[in-house]
Design a protein around this motif. Sequence first.
Motif, PDB file in Angstrom:
ATOM      1  N   VAL A 201      -4.051   8.490  -5.229  1.00  0.00           N
ATOM      2  CA  VAL A 201      -5.007   9.281  -6.011  1.00  0.00           C
ATOM      3  C   VAL A 201      -5.480   8.462  -7.210  1.00  0.00           C
ATOM      4  O   VAL A 201      -4.811   7.504  -7.633  1.00  0.00           O
ATOM      5  CB  VAL A 201      -4.387  10.610  -6.520  1.00  0.00           C
ATOM      6  N   CYS A 203      -6.458   9.083 -11.150  1.00  0.00           N
ATOM      7  CA  CYS A 203      -6.361  10.059 -12.230  1.00  0.00           C
ATOM      8  C   CYS A 203      -6.424   9.289 -13.552  1.00  0.00           C
ATOM      9  O   CYS A 203      -5.498   8.537 -13.864  1.00  0.00           O
ATOM     10  CB  CYS A 203      -5.043  10.826 -12.111  1.00  0.00           C
ATOM     11  N   ILE A 223       6.178   8.608  -7.701  1.00  0.00           N
ATOM     12  CA  ILE A 223       4.806   8.206  -8.021  1.00  0.00           C
ATOM     13  C   ILE A 223       4.863   6.797  -8.590  1.00  0.00           C
ATOM     14  O   ILE A 223       5.646   6.523  -9.508  1.00  0.00           O
ATOM     15  CB  ILE A 223       4.167   9.156  -9.059  1.00  0.00           C
ATOM     16  N   ILE A 233       1.515   8.131  -4.270  1.00  0.00           N
ATOM     17  CA  ILE A 233       2.518   9.198  -4.211  1.00  0.00           C
ATOM     18  C   ILE A 233       3.193   9.109  -2.847  1.00  0.00           C
ATOM     19  O   ILE A 233       2.536   9.167  -1.811  1.00  0.00           O
ATOM     20  CB  ILE A 233       1.863  10.588  -4.374  1.00  0.00           C
ATOM     21  N   ALA A 258       3.050  15.555  -7.488  1.00  0.00           N
ATOM     22  CA  ALA A 258       2.284  14.940  -8.582  1.00  0.00           C
ATOM     23  C   ALA A 258       1.858  15.998  -9.589  1.00  0.00           C
ATOM     24  O   ALA A 258       1.958  15.802 -10.810  1.00  0.00           O
ATOM     25  CB  ALA A 258       1.056  14.229  -8.017  1.00  0.00           C
ATOM     26  N   TYR A 259       1.425  17.133  -9.094  1.00  0.00           N
ATOM     27  CA  TYR A 259       0.976  18.231  -9.958  1.00  0.00           C
ATOM     28  C   TYR A 259       2.142  18.756 -10.804  1.00  0.00           C
ATOM     29  O   TYR A 259       1.976  19.086 -11.981  1.00  0.00           O
ATOM     30  CB  TYR A 259       0.386  19.327  -9.081  1.00  0.00           C
ATOM     31  N   HIS A 262       2.775  16.270 -13.652  1.00  0.00           N
ATOM     32  CA  HIS A 262       1.803  16.426 -14.732  1.00  0.00           C
ATOM     33  C   HIS A 262       0.590  17.194 -14.196  1.00  0.00           C
ATOM     34  O   HIS A 262      -0.032  16.761 -13.223  1.00  0.00           O
ATOM     35  CB  HIS A 262       1.363  15.060 -15.258  1.00  0.00           C
ATOM     36  N   PHE A 265      -2.792  15.825 -12.787  1.00  0.00           N
ATOM     37  CA  PHE A 265      -2.980  15.337 -11.416  1.00  0.00           C
ATOM     38  C   PHE A 265      -3.761  16.358 -10.574  1.00  0.00           C
ATOM     39  O   PHE A 265      -4.253  16.024  -9.509  1.00  0.00           O
ATOM     40  CB  PHE A 265      -1.643  15.001 -10.756  1.00  0.00           C
ATOM     41  N   ALA A 268      -7.082  15.043 -10.130  1.00  0.00           N
ATOM     42  CA  ALA A 268      -7.183  13.674  -9.592  1.00  0.00           C
ATOM     43  C   ALA A 268      -8.038  13.643  -8.323  1.00  0.00           C
ATOM     44  O   ALA A 268      -8.153  14.646  -7.616  1.00  0.00           O
ATOM     45  CB  ALA A 268      -5.780  13.149  -9.271  1.00  0.00           C
TER      46      ALA A 268
END
Length: 334
Positions: A201, A203, A223, A233, A258-259, A262, A265, A268
């Motif tokens: 991704v 971001c 990550i 990821i 990932a979310y 943070h 993301f 992203a």
Amino acid sequence: MKRQSVTVIGAGVAGLVCALELAERGATVEVVDRGRALGDGSCSWQAGGMLAPWCERATTDAVVATMGATSIDWWVRHFPGTVRNGSLVVAQPRDAADLTRFAQRTERFELIDADRIAALEPDLAGRYRRALFFPDEAHLDPRRALAALVERLGDRGVPVRFGVDLSPEAAPGDTVVDCRGLAARDALPDLRGVRGEMVVVRCRDVALARPIRMLHPRIPLYIVPRGDGLFMIGATMIESERRGPVSVRSAVELLNAAYALHPAFGEAEIVELGADLRPAFADNLPQVRRDGRVLRANGLFRHGFLLAPELARQVAEAIKMETNNADIPERRRA
Ligand SMILES: Cc1cc2nc3c(=O)[nH]c(=O)nc-3n(C[C@H](O)[C@H](O)[C@H](O)COP(=O)(O)OP(=O)(O)OC[C@H]3O[C@@H](n4cnc5c(N)ncnc54)[C@H](O)[C@@H]3O)c2cc1C
């Protein structure tokens, strides 16, 4: 090592690292790969690029840490893009017991608090109370690292030819190093594929200086920052030889991780979804096997970049001995 001609089949991480090690020790080396270009059809192209022997020790045979510890220096010497910033292991408060269990199974880490987490990774400030910091670990971008190896080989006059599909038995040279990954199963019937899926991704709202592992009872993920706002990821680990695109379930789990790390993301961009089969023997440890003038170097499992330098060292040792199976060094057990 007396000067000998070696054909290396396969330009994944195993083949390229073996080729460079042998060229540096004085052999005349050539590399061939059936892919049209670097990375085409190679499991190594999908890797996260974590060089994390002590994190791996928590979930694998201790020999992985022993063999992998020296490989970080190898990569630092051969690929200037190797980043030696350590790695961080975190868990949600409800999974705090996982962090304790992880710590009990490994070594060379510091248990750090929220202030230290914030100092190391400002974008994670206030998100975790405790973490494990492994200061001696490293990471790299596998694609840039493989390209750098090809360039280094070129500097040494070692050709890397793509679009060449060769059987080890038909290959020229005093010695043939078979680094065909899972394709070598015709000669290594005990090799299996372990499916791994990943997402890349972009971001721009999060910056990380090192790989972050997120412990979770069901789906531990990580990550890896790649620079320029890119993050890899990874990675699922499924005992399946199914090829084909990433499943919805895996994509959801990877993106959720990932979310959870943070929320930024959530915005992203998905740049890439990738999947491949890791070549593995029953004990998930790599091996070098001699078959006449063919040395088969394989079974890197989830430790391709971590263990390729050690595998290459064993190949070089085996060639120096020039005799038979009995001379191949035993795999060292920690
Ligand atoms: C999602 C994912 C994440 C991963 N993350 C990490 C990580 O963070 N760190 C780590 O260390 N490892 C990681 N791995 C594991 C690592 O990618 C593998 O261990 C490694 O790629 C295996 O390398 P290899 O060179 O043996 O095989 P490959 O990379 O598959 O290379 C084999 C090559 O042989 C060529 N070939 C096959 N047959 C022939 C033929 N007949 N003639 C010519 N050429 C041929 C193929 O084209 C291919 O290029 C990950 C793997 C996956 C899938």
